[in-house]
Write an enzyme that holds these catalytic residues in place. Structure first.
Site, mmCIF file in Angstrom:
data_model
loop_
_atom_site.group_PDB
_atom_site.id
_atom_site.type_symbol
_atom_site.label_atom_id
_atom_site.label_comp_id
_atom_site.label_asym_id
_atom_site.label_seq_id
_atom_site.Cartn_x
_atom_site.Cartn_y
_atom_site.Cartn_z
ATOM 1 N N ASP A 165 9.729 0.159 -6.256
ATOM 2 C CA ASP A 165 9.690 -0.272 -4.859
ATOM 3 C C ASP A 165 10.970 0.221 -4.182
ATOM 4 O O ASP A 165 11.963 0.489 -4.844
ATOM 5 C CB ASP A 165 9.679 -1.812 -4.773
ATOM 6 N N ARG A 210 4.777 6.672 -2.993
ATOM 7 C CA ARG A 210 4.078 5.667 -2.172
ATOM 8 C C ARG A 210 4.745 5.665 -0.789
ATOM 9 O O ARG A 210 5.915 5.323 -0.671
ATOM 10 C CB ARG A 210 4.212 4.284 -2.803
HETATM 11 P P1 FDA Z 1 1.022 -2.519 10.350
HETATM 12 O O1 FDA Z 1 2.046 -3.556 10.072
HETATM 13 O O2 FDA Z 1 1.115 -1.764 11.633
HETATM 14 O O3 FDA Z 1 -0.401 -3.187 10.211
HETATM 15 C C1 FDA Z 1 -1.625 -2.543 10.493
HETATM 16 C C2 FDA Z 1 -2.718 -3.594 10.421
HETATM 17 O O4 FDA Z 1 -2.806 -4.090 9.077
HETATM 18 C C3 FDA Z 1 -2.452 -4.845 11.242
HETATM 19 O O5 FDA Z 1 -2.899 -4.693 12.559
HETATM 20 C C4 FDA Z 1 -3.201 -5.894 10.471
HETATM 21 O O6 FDA Z 1 -4.576 -5.801 10.758
HETATM 22 C C5 FDA Z 1 -3.001 -5.482 9.043
HETATM 23 N N1 FDA Z 1 -1.812 -6.131 8.436
HETATM 24 C C6 FDA Z 1 -0.609 -5.552 8.185
HETATM 25 N N2 FDA Z 1 0.248 -6.398 7.593
HETATM 26 C C7 FDA Z 1 -0.422 -7.559 7.491
HETATM 27 C C8 FDA Z 1 -0.059 -8.822 6.963
HETATM 28 N N3 FDA Z 1 1.143 -9.074 6.442
HETATM 29 N N4 FDA Z 1 -1.003 -9.797 7.004
HETATM 30 C C9 FDA Z 1 -2.233 -9.560 7.515
HETATM 31 N N5 FDA Z 1 -2.615 -8.379 8.028
HETATM 32 C C10 FDA Z 1 -1.737 -7.396 8.021
HETATM 33 N N6 FDA Z 1 7.783 -1.941 2.082
HETATM 34 C C11 FDA Z 1 9.014 -1.591 1.657
HETATM 35 O O7 FDA Z 1 9.968 -1.622 2.444
HETATM 36 N N7 FDA Z 1 9.201 -1.225 0.342
HETATM 37 C C12 FDA Z 1 8.178 -1.146 -0.545
HETATM 38 O O8 FDA Z 1 8.387 -0.792 -1.707
HETATM 39 C C13 FDA Z 1 6.877 -1.503 -0.088
HETATM 40 N N8 FDA Z 1 5.802 -1.471 -0.936
HETATM 41 C C14 FDA Z 1 4.534 -1.642 -0.423
HETATM 42 C C15 FDA Z 1 3.421 -1.457 -1.232
HETATM 43 C C16 FDA Z 1 2.140 -1.519 -0.696
HETATM 44 C C17 FDA Z 1 0.950 -1.259 -1.569
HETATM 45 C C18 FDA Z 1 1.975 -1.797 0.700
HETATM 46 C C19 FDA Z 1 0.619 -1.825 1.333
HETATM 47 C C20 FDA Z 1 3.068 -2.045 1.491
HETATM 48 C C21 FDA Z 1 4.353 -2.003 0.946
HETATM 49 N N9 FDA Z 1 5.464 -2.242 1.739
HETATM 50 C C22 FDA Z 1 6.707 -1.897 1.256
HETATM 51 C C23 FDA Z 1 5.315 -2.909 3.074
HETATM 52 C C24 FDA Z 1 5.241 -1.908 4.213
HETATM 53 O O9 FDA Z 1 6.513 -1.325 4.417
HETATM 54 C C25 FDA Z 1 4.782 -2.584 5.508
HETATM 55 O O10 FDA Z 1 5.705 -3.567 5.872
HETATM 56 C C26 FDA Z 1 3.394 -3.231 5.424
HETATM 57 O O11 FDA Z 1 2.510 -2.433 4.695
HETATM 58 C C27 FDA Z 1 2.803 -3.428 6.843
HETATM 59 O O12 FDA Z 1 2.634 -2.178 7.468
HETATM 60 P P2 FDA Z 1 1.210 -1.455 7.664
HETATM 61 O O13 FDA Z 1 1.413 -0.039 7.264
HETATM 62 O O14 FDA Z 1 0.156 -2.153 6.931
HETATM 63 O O15 FDA Z 1 0.986 -1.407 9.226
#
Ligand code: FDA
Length: 303
Positions: free
Chosen positions: A132, A180
């Protein structure tokens, strides 16, 4: 605004005490966390993999400040991997490791040694490991440890955070690796990271272009439909077979989308956190989405 306040609160020990003491919190936490024990994680892995999903499992905990805690976390990973081995999941199972949970804040060489132990156990179970990425002060150390690990375990992956200005260059350096790509979940200063959502999304696309054009295995970790569609277009443009890249989403978030993508023939991996040190992880999930805070507050009211 609410998001950055929650991220600040997530590092405050008094707030941690207050939130974790609220009895209904557990119910809300269960939406995002697979349980506390190794057996809970294994049961969740069995359920998810039966439905065609892959997993990456995170033993919750971060920023440990003493050697005993770092050793305990390392042992928990080894125990988990030993429990996964008989399931024969191969690369459908992976563990995600926060180096700060295995001693990075104390000493890089301790974190490297512990990460090595985890990689050995993963190799024995046929599973992979991804590091991570935590706050920006740890990126150089994490990439250094990744380089050392990859000398012996070539398929170790790493998370790269699109919001950091440096990340496009890091993606170039890692374009032959398992990467990732995430937006980034920590509160970072404007001197190192994009602050506006739209700028983060554009940076994500630039990084994605580099990774999809490379020879590595991009892991598109987002719940964002627009970015998922762009990933699919880029994969087509580079004539990538569907098993040369994957989507990743968090446990309990957009589960319908996870299943639909997997049913369409894409590789989809679910990030499954387990363990009792859920506070930091939980607060970051609240910070990402105001609707989750409303859900949390409603549950405190008994609804
Ligand atoms: P965004 O936040 O714009 O969300 C897009 C849509 O997804 C939202 O409109 C909603 O519908 C849905 N959604 C997103 N988050 C949600 C939540 N918490 N609850 C409900 N619905 C939600 N970060 C980091 O700094 N270091 C790391 O190592 C990792 N590792 C990691 C692994 C995996 C498999 C994932 C999916 C994410 C991470 N992250 C991470 C977290 C990442 O940086 C980020 O904060 C989250 O994925 C939210 O961003 P989205 O890309 O989903 O888009």
């Amino acid at each position: 605004m609410l998001g950055s306040t929650l991220l600040a609160v997530s590092r405050n020990p008094l707030a941690r005490k207050a939130v974790t003491a609220l009895p209904p919190t557990r119910r809300v936490v269960d939406r995002f966390v697979a349980g506390e024990a190794t057996a809970d994680a294994v049961a969740t892995v069995e359920r998810l993999t039966r439905s065609g999903l892959m997993v990456t499992i995170d033993h919750l905990g971060e920023e440990v400040r003493d050697t005993d805690a770092a050793v305990t976390t390392t042992k928990a990973y080894v125990e988990l991997l030993d429990a996964l081995a008989p399931l024969g999941l191969g690369h459908r199972a992976e563990v995600s490791v926060k180096l700060s949970a295995v001693g990075q804040a104390l000493d890089d060489s301790m974190a490297l040694e512990h990460a090595r132990e985890i990689c050995e156990a993963a190799l024995g179970a046929g599973a992979t490991v991804t590091l991570d990425m935590e706050d920006h002060t740890t990126v150089d150390s994490t990439l250094g440890i990744l380089r050392d690990l990859r000398a012996d375990f070539s398929d170790v992956g790493v998370a790269i955070q699109a919001y950091l200005f440096r990340s496009e260059a890091d993606c170039h350096d890692l374009r032959d690796s398992r990467v990732r790509l995430v937006k980034g979940a920590y509160r970072e200063p404007a001197s190192v990271a994009h602050q506006k959502k739209n700028d983060v999304d554009l940076a994500y696309v630039r990084c994605l272009k580099v990774l999809m054009a490379g020879t590595g295995h991009p892991m598109v970790a987002t719940h964002d439909d627009r970015l998922i569609s762009i990933a699919e277009l880029l994969a087509d443009r580079h004539e990538r077979a569907r098993d040369t890249y994957e989507y990743q989403m968090l446990y309990g978030i957009r589960t319908d989308k996870q299943q639909a993508l997997a049913n369409s023939g894409a590789l989809v991996r679910v990030y499954v956190p387990y363990g009792d040190d859920w506070y930091g992880y939980f607060m970051r999930r609240l910070a990402e989405r105001p609707a989750n805070v409303a859900f949390f507050l409603r549950s405190l009211g008994g609804k």
